[in-house]
Enzyme design. Sequence first.
Site, short mmCIF file in Angstrom:
data_model
loop_
_atom_site.label_atom_id
_atom_site.label_comp_id
_atom_site.label_asym_id
_atom_site.label_seq_id
_atom_site.Cartn_x
_atom_site.Cartn_y
_atom_site.Cartn_z
N LYS A 1 -5.52 1.89 -8.04
CA LYS A 1 -4.47 2.66 -8.69
C LYS A 1 -4.98 3.21 -10.02
CE LYS A 1 -0.62 1.01 -6.14
NZ LYS A 1 0.20 -0.12 -5.79
N LYS B 1 -5.47 5.33 3.51
CA LYS B 1 -4.39 4.37 3.77
C LYS B 1 -3.02 5.02 3.58
CE LYS B 1 -2.11 0.89 1.04
NZ LYS B 1 -1.00 0.32 1.67
N LYS C 1 3.15 4.93 0.10
CA LYS C 1 4.11 5.71 -0.69
C LYS C 1 3.43 6.29 -1.92
CE LYS C 1 6.43 2.02 -0.07
NZ LYS C 1 7.24 0.80 -0.12
P1 ADP Z 1 3.05 1.22 -0.04
O1 ADP Z 1 1.55 1.09 -0.05
O2 ADP Z 1 3.48 2.37 0.77
O3 ADP Z 1 3.64 1.19 -1.43
P2 ADP Z 1 3.96 -1.43 0.13
O4 ADP Z 1 2.87 -1.77 -0.83
O5 ADP Z 1 5.36 -1.47 -0.32
O6 ADP Z 1 3.61 -0.03 0.74
O7 ADP Z 1 3.77 -2.33 1.43
C1 ADP Z 1 4.77 -3.10 2.08
C2 ADP Z 1 4.14 -3.85 3.23
O8 ADP Z 1 3.64 -2.92 4.21
C3 ADP Z 1 2.94 -4.72 2.83
O9 ADP Z 1 2.91 -5.87 3.60
C4 ADP Z 1 1.77 -3.84 3.13
O10 ADP Z 1 0.59 -4.56 3.35
C5 ADP Z 1 2.24 -3.13 4.39
N1 ADP Z 1 1.60 -1.83 4.45
C6 ADP Z 1 1.74 -0.81 3.58
N2 ADP Z 1 0.98 0.24 3.93
C7 ADP Z 1 0.32 -0.14 5.05
C8 ADP Z 1 -0.63 0.51 5.89
N3 ADP Z 1 -1.04 1.74 5.66
N4 ADP Z 1 -1.09 -0.17 6.96
C9 ADP Z 1 -0.67 -1.42 7.23
N5 ADP Z 1 0.22 -2.09 6.48
C10 ADP Z 1 0.71 -1.47 5.39
#
Ligand code: ADP
Length: 325
Positions: free
Chosen positions: A113, A192, A195
């Site tokens: 980040k 990846k 959001k």
């Molecule tokens: P973001 O990266 O979109 O902010 P979060 O960090 O809120 O998502 O992730 C919420 C859950 O979803 C976590 O357990 C995270 O590991 C899983 N997750 C988020 N993005 C992915 C991805 N691209 N592939 C697999 N799992 C994901």
Amino acid sequence: MTRILTGIQPSGELHIGNYFGAIKPMLEYQNDPNNEMFFFIADLHALTSLKNPAKFREYSKNAILDWLALGLDPAKSLFYRQSDVPAHTELFWYLLCLTPLGMLERAHSFKDKKAKGLDTNAGLFTYPMLMAADILLYSADKVPVGKDQKQHVEMSRDIAQKFNHTFGETFVLPEPDIQKNVQTIPGLDGQKMSKSYGNTIPIFADEKTLKKKIMSVKTESKSLGEPLNPDTCNVFAFHKLFENPNLAELREKYLTGKIGYGDSKKQLFELVWDYFAEARARRENFAGNWDEMEKIMQNGAKKAREISRAKLDEVREKVGVGLLV
Ligand code: ADP
Ligand code: TRP
């Protein structure tokens, strides 16, 4: 009994990376009576990136609605909001006071980040320890997360070990639970899906938006009729993920140049739209029924406060705070 716990940040619309990485495995675990399930909305975590109260409330409400729609059953799983349970932030402090800076500096997620020029505040930097508190308070054995969160769960384990070593046996050591064949779901641009990177396919997008998103999945430039490689194609990977019943046939069409990316994407759209049809119908039923949903959250919070309070009392005693005699 196995205690399984996971949290999700209400920092935007749920996307299919969240679904396959965290939500779907939890829904499967929920149906096994040998599991004790804990699901929570990690709203305090979302404050590290979100500074708009209206958006914050909207995202939190939608996260609750979305999880219920996707099949979370409050009768089987404890469902609560992190901010309703004060023990999380108190334990966070005790853990922080044991945390070497170097451990936080090694966190990939923070480094990524920072490298991307996103807002890096002390909350974001220390957030793995809030996550550790989320997990350790409930003595979770297993924490289903996407691969990107594995390191954070390992840090929870390390800090639990350090606490146990310093103050005596207190915490269960949690294991990250990564879906083997899911790993990291790529986003529209191939990196990846997240959001924070603006490259998601939202689960509950309307038909038009969903179609537009899927049509914009990045692919190589090929002319029509040229063979395509299914093994390196993001669109094909999504067909697999969504269990396209005609996968073998589609693979053949890729290899023989009988399908272009445009057609493959159109078929993918149909597949994704149908995949979430039932959840969409449930979501429509729930939508607007905030009183009922708030009741569910208050019930969950009450139980979560009881469980976490008991653990926190034990921690306070071990650390030596708050005792006159
Ligand atoms: P973001 O990266 O979109 O902010 P979060 O960090 O809120 O998502 O992730 C919420 C859950 O979803 C976590 O357990 C995270 O590991 C899983 N997750 C988020 N993005 C992915 C991805 N691209 N592939 C697999 N799992 C994901
Ligand atoms: N940090 C996780 C994420 O961004 C969300 C989260 C917060 C979490 N606390 C947790 C996940 C505890 C599992 C367990 O995805």
